[in-house]
Design a protein around this motif. Structure first.
Motif, PDB file in Angstrom:
ATOM      1  N   THR A   1      40.179  47.244  52.667  1.00 28.38           N
ATOM      2  CA  THR A   1      40.885  47.887  53.782  1.00 28.38           C
ATOM      3  C   THR A   1      40.173  49.147  54.235  1.00 28.38           C
ATOM      4  OG1 THR A   1      42.346  49.175  52.334  1.00 28.38           O
ATOM      5  CG2 THR A   1      43.131  47.006  53.029  1.00 28.38           C
TER       6      THR A   1
ATOM      7  N   GLU B   1      40.483  43.189  47.652  1.00 35.49           N
ATOM      8  CA  GLU B   1      41.166  43.175  48.948  1.00 35.49           C
ATOM      9  C   GLU B   1      41.626  44.575  49.336  1.00 35.49           C
ATOM     10  OE1 GLU B   1      44.142  40.181  48.339  1.00 35.49           O
ATOM     11  OE2 GLU B   1      42.706  38.554  48.702  1.00 35.49           O
ATOM     12  N   TRP B   2      42.153  45.322  48.382  1.00 39.56           N
ATOM     13  CA  TRP B   2      42.599  46.678  48.664  1.00 39.56           C
ATOM     14  C   TRP B   2      41.426  47.552  49.096  1.00 39.56           C
ATOM     15  CZ3 TRP B   2      41.469  51.402  46.333  1.00 39.56           C
ATOM     16  CH2 TRP B   2      42.233  52.472  46.791  1.00 39.56           C
TER      17      TRP B   2
ATOM     18  N   PRO C   1      42.890  41.278  44.014  1.00 39.24           N
ATOM     19  CA  PRO C   1      43.687  42.319  44.683  1.00 39.24           C
ATOM     20  C   PRO C   1      42.956  43.664  44.783  1.00 39.24           C
ATOM     21  CG  PRO C   1      45.042  41.144  43.111  1.00 39.24           C
ATOM     22  CD  PRO C   1      43.628  40.680  42.902  1.00 39.24           C
ATOM     23  N   LEU C   2      42.154  43.994  43.776  1.00 40.63           N
ATOM     24  CA  LEU C   2      41.362  45.227  43.837  1.00 40.63           C
ATOM     25  C   LEU C   2      40.350  45.146  44.975  1.00 40.63           C
ATOM     26  CD1 LEU C   2      40.580  45.693  40.034  1.00 40.63           C
ATOM     27  CD2 LEU C   2      42.200  47.032  41.390  1.00 40.63           C
TER      28      LEU C   2
ATOM     29  N   PHE D   1      45.067  49.202  38.652  1.00 37.50           N
ATOM     30  CA  PHE D   1      44.327  50.284  39.300  1.00 37.50           C
ATOM     31  C   PHE D   1      44.055  51.433  38.335  1.00 37.50           C
ATOM     32  CE2 PHE D   1      45.907  47.901  42.864  1.00 37.50           C
ATOM     33  CZ  PHE D   1      44.832  47.917  43.734  1.00 37.50           C
TER      34      PHE D   1
END
Length: 128
Positions: A87, A83-84, A80-81, A11
């Motif tokens: 949200t 998916e985050w 993961p970036l 991140f």
């Protein structure tokens, strides 16, 4: 709590705008460093530094072809970036639906105006 360094945290690595620009450019295809330099207009040492950080956190993969180093994105590490960020989709999804509704209403209105018996294409006010 101390902030993680950009070389160990995905991140923080993508917090740098130039690194996001490099990732976007690499999303299309595997590319050599020289091509990235030419496309983004940054000095080669700067591109190499950013690529090293992206590589260290796993966002890009590198392979050698003779003397050239070729870089490409690592989709598994980018997931993961994605998916985050997903949200937070609910915050902008309603805005996109509103834009769609306004665009469709504008098209319907334009179509209705054009099909109106009062429409006169030779009238300068009617030309759009």
């Amino acid at each position: 709590m101390a902030r993680a360094t950009t070389t160990s945290d995905t991140f923080n690595a993508v917090a740098e705008p130039r690194r996001r620009e490099i990732l976007s450019y690499l999303a299309g295809a595997e590319r050599p460093v020289g091509e990235i330099v030419a496309a983004l207009g940054l000095p080669q040492p700067s591109i190499s530094k950013h690529l090293r950080v992206l590589h260290d956190v796993g966002l890009v993969r590198m392979r050698c072809q003779g003397r050239r180093k070729l870089y490409r994105t690592n989709a598994e590490a980018i997931r993961p970036l994605h998916e985050w960020a997903g949200t937070f989709e609910r915050y902008w999804q309603h805005q996109l639906l509103r834009v769609k509704e306004l665009a469709e209403a504008t098209v319907r209105q334009s179509s209705a105006d054009f099909n109106s018996p009062d429409f006169n294409p030779s009238d300068p006010k009617e030309r759009r």
